[in-house]
Design an enzyme around this catalytic site. Structure first.
Site, PDB file in Angstrom:
ATOM      1  N   GLU A 272       0.544  -1.652   0.092  1.00  0.00           N
ATOM      2  CA  GLU A 272       0.123   0.098  -0.279  1.00  0.00           C
ATOM      3  C   GLU A 272       0.906   0.871  -0.099  1.00  0.00           C
ATOM      4  O   GLU A 272       0.581   2.732  -0.589  1.00  0.00           O
ATOM      5  CB  GLU A 272      -0.973  -0.207   1.333  1.00  0.00           C
ATOM      6  CG  GLU A 272      -2.297   0.826   0.905  1.00  0.00           C
ATOM      7  CD  GLU A 272      -3.457   0.958   1.750  1.00  0.00           C
ATOM      8  OE1 GLU A 272      -4.165   0.655   1.449  1.00  0.00           O
ATOM      9  OE2 GLU A 272      -2.465   0.276   3.407  1.00  0.00           O
ATOM     10  N   HIS A 293       8.811 -26.448   1.268  1.00  0.00           N
ATOM     11  CA  HIS A 293       7.963 -27.861   0.758  1.00  0.00           C
ATOM     12  C   HIS A 293       6.989 -27.346  -0.272  1.00  0.00           C
ATOM     13  O   HIS A 293       5.582 -27.754  -0.656  1.00  0.00           O
ATOM     14  CB  HIS A 293       7.369 -28.664   1.863  1.00  0.00           C
ATOM     15  CG  HIS A 293       8.493 -29.692   2.383  1.00  0.00           C
ATOM     16  ND1 HIS A 293       9.012 -30.544   2.123  1.00  0.00           N
ATOM     17  CD2 HIS A 293       9.071 -29.440   3.862  1.00  0.00           C
ATOM     18  CE1 HIS A 293       9.924 -30.723   2.630  1.00  0.00           C
ATOM     19  NE2 HIS A 293       9.761 -29.414   4.112  1.00  0.00           N
ATOM     20  N   LYS A 409     -13.944   2.688  -3.077  1.00  0.00           N
ATOM     21  CA  LYS A 409     -14.865   2.722  -2.022  1.00  0.00           C
ATOM     22  C   LYS A 409     -16.121   3.321  -2.366  1.00  0.00           C
ATOM     23  O   LYS A 409     -16.942   3.068  -1.906  1.00  0.00           O
ATOM     24  CB  LYS A 409     -14.361   3.595  -0.775  1.00  0.00           C
ATOM     25  CG  LYS A 409     -12.902   2.737   0.351  1.00  0.00           C
ATOM     26  CD  LYS A 409     -12.208   4.120   1.014  1.00  0.00           C
ATOM     27  CE  LYS A 409     -11.491   3.265   1.671  1.00  0.00           C
ATOM     28  NZ  LYS A 409     -10.473   4.166   2.129  1.00  0.00           N
TER      29      LYS A 409
HETATM   30  O1  PA5 Z   1      -2.818   1.878   6.020  1.00  0.00           O
HETATM   31  C1  PA5 Z   1      -4.228   2.518   5.359  1.00  0.00           C
HETATM   32  O2  PA5 Z   1      -4.486   3.637   5.942  1.00  0.00           O
HETATM   33  C2  PA5 Z   1      -4.859   1.291   5.574  1.00  0.00           C
HETATM   34  O3  PA5 Z   1      -4.990   0.391   5.413  1.00  0.00           O
HETATM   35  C3  PA5 Z   1      -6.564   1.576   6.827  1.00  0.00           C
HETATM   36  O4  PA5 Z   1      -4.904   1.008   7.647  1.00  0.00           O
HETATM   37  C4  PA5 Z   1      -7.539   1.139   6.464  1.00  0.00           C
HETATM   38  O5  PA5 Z   1      -7.783   1.219   4.923  1.00  0.00           O
HETATM   39  C5  PA5 Z   1      -7.901   1.193   8.009  1.00  0.00           C
HETATM   40  O6  PA5 Z   1      -8.416   2.384   8.062  1.00  0.00           O
HETATM   41  P1  PA5 Z   1      -8.957   2.712   9.333  1.00  0.00           P
HETATM   42  O7  PA5 Z   1      -8.446   2.415  10.210  1.00  0.00           O
HETATM   43  O8  PA5 Z   1      -9.504   3.877   8.801  1.00  0.00           O
HETATM   44  O9  PA5 Z   1     -10.809   2.155   9.909  1.00  0.00           O
END
Ligand code: PA5
Length: 421
Positions: A272, A293, A409
């Site tokens: 990410e 394995h 989203k």
């Molecule tokens: O790293 C990030 O920002 C995302 O992976 C969030 O952790 C994830 O989308 C969850 O978001 P939130 O903590 O706002 O619920």
């Protein structure tokens, strides 16, 4: 000062991205770290705006334990769950009290089964969302609130603790309306960098782990700053980015079963943070010896597109000598294991795998940890957060945002609207 981990010599070559010099990359990372989007470094800096109040976390955990709560159900997703999961699986003895459950996939079948396996009277529900509005987490919260209220009509609030941005978001507002304690993920710390905030440290407090020691372990790596270009986090980032055209896949292969969840945390951080603007490195989780394995054949003889990252422990708690068995003693497979322990075999396998890959010319690196404890795990988390920042700077992408997930989203919201009609 103890050094919790080392990046072993790996022989990987690196070159600076065109148009950059080392100082330019360090400066970029320093700017991010001082900004409102990348406070992960301030989490380990005493007196900073992001430093956690550990006594608050400990007191709240002890209060909940004193109520007889022996299970923590964490509702959260992505960075709001994976860090805590990696930390707890890394250090809390499996099947020991308290029990931990992480509901980071929003599958209703599985969630129903999970709730049916828990006793609401003994369960503390920890709801973590930085934004305070993630629909997966909010939907789980609604279901769980009804589940708790049915069993505990007068005291369900006491079974909740929330964790969110200090000011904004619906979760914080709901906490205020219902008098539920709400811990803090500091505003400048994004989800996947939040393991060393209350998001990961409150579960650690509930498990009775040493909170400050995670921070000291992470902080110990800052000594590497003086090494400039030889800083292992920078060196590794530059090596992996330099290899990106030919070897775009980064495999994370610890040998400790307790670090299996760490690999999943790493994968989210790496994917990410770096996957944007057509750039990125693709992470892949593996576990030795299991994946010797399963995946090793591919790493050895498949496409030469991977760098394999090993995590070794110097000290293991158990050696497990292999006892004699008279009827088996002259069988070849048993004779081969004569006078060695299970640990000897395990370590020889890790060495054998690395030596074989080296002979085949498959690039790999090893991070060696002294042992698995709060100090070294805190350092390991920080190692990869820092390495990811350097990798982002070398790739020319911002490792602290995730614009690419917005489209899905928005479309989810559209489909939900259609469903309501
Ligand atoms: O790293 C990030 O920002 C995302 O992976 C969030 O952790 C994830 O989308 C969850 O978001 P939130 O903590 O706002 O619920």
């Amino acid at each position: 000062m103890r050094t919790a981990l080392r990046l072993m010599d790996n022989g990987l070559r690196s070159s600076l991205p065109a148009g950059w010099n080392h100082e330019g990359i360090f400066e970029k990372v320093r700017q991010w770290e001082a900004s409102q989007e990348a406070g992960y470094r301030r989490l380990i800096t005493k007196g900073s705006d992001c430093y956690t109040d550990f006594s608050e976390l400990r007191a709240l955990a002890q209060k909940k334990i004193a109520m007889g709560l022996n299970t923590m159900l964490l509702l959260g997703t992505g960075g709001s769950s994976l860090g805590a999961e990696a930390l707890i699986h890394g250090l809390h003895r499996p099947r020991k009290s308290p029990r931990f459950e992480f509901a980071d996939n929003n599958d209703p079948d599985w969630f129903h089964l999970l709730l049916s396996s828990l006793d609401p009277k003994q369960t503390l529900v920890y709801v973590v969302s930085k934004s305070g509005k993630t629909p997966e987490t909010i939907s789980q919260l609604l279901v769980t609130k009804a589940w708790l209220e049915k069993a505990l009509p007068n005291s369900w609030q006491e079974h909740f603790v929330f964790c969110s941005d200090p000011k904004t978001g619906d979760l914080r507002e709901l906490a205020r309306r219902c008098s539920i304690p709400c811990l803090t993920i500091p505003s400048p710390v994004g989800g996947r960098y939040s393991v060393l905030t209350a998001a990961g440290l409150f579960p650690a407090a509930f498990a009775g782990l040493q909170l400050e020691t995670f921070i000291s372990g992470a902080h110990s790596l800052l000594a590497w700053e003086e090494e400039k270009e030889a800083n292992p986090c920078y060196r590794l980032a530059l090596q992996l980015v330099s290899l990106r055209q030919s070897h775009p896949i980064t495999v994370m292969m610890p040998y400790s079963s307790q670090l299996a969840s760490f690999s999943r945390w790493f994968c989210q951080l790496w994917a990410e943070s770096l996957g944007k603007q057509g750039m990125g490195l693709t992470p892949y989780p593996a576990l030795g010896t299991t994946d010797q394995h399963s995946q090793l054949q591919l790493y050895a003889e498949g496409p030469r597109d991977k760098v394999i990252g090993f995590i070794d422990l110097k000290k293991w708690d158990q050696d497990l000598p292999l006892p004699n068995w008279n009827e088996a003693a002259n069988l070849a497979s048993v004779r081969e294991l004569g006078d060695v322990s299970m640990l000897d075999l395990f370590q020889a396998e890790a060495r054998g795998t690395k030596a074989a890959l080296a002979q085949l010319g498959v690039p790999h690196f090893t991070i060696e940890m002294d042992c698995l404890d709060e100090f070294s795990l805190g350092a390991l988390f920080y190692f990869w957060e820092w390495t990811t920042s350097f990798a982002g700077a070398c790739l020319g992408v911002n490792p602290f945002d995730q614009p690419g997930v917005e489209r899905s989203k928005e479309l989810t919201k559209t489909f939900l609207r259609e469903r309501r009609k």
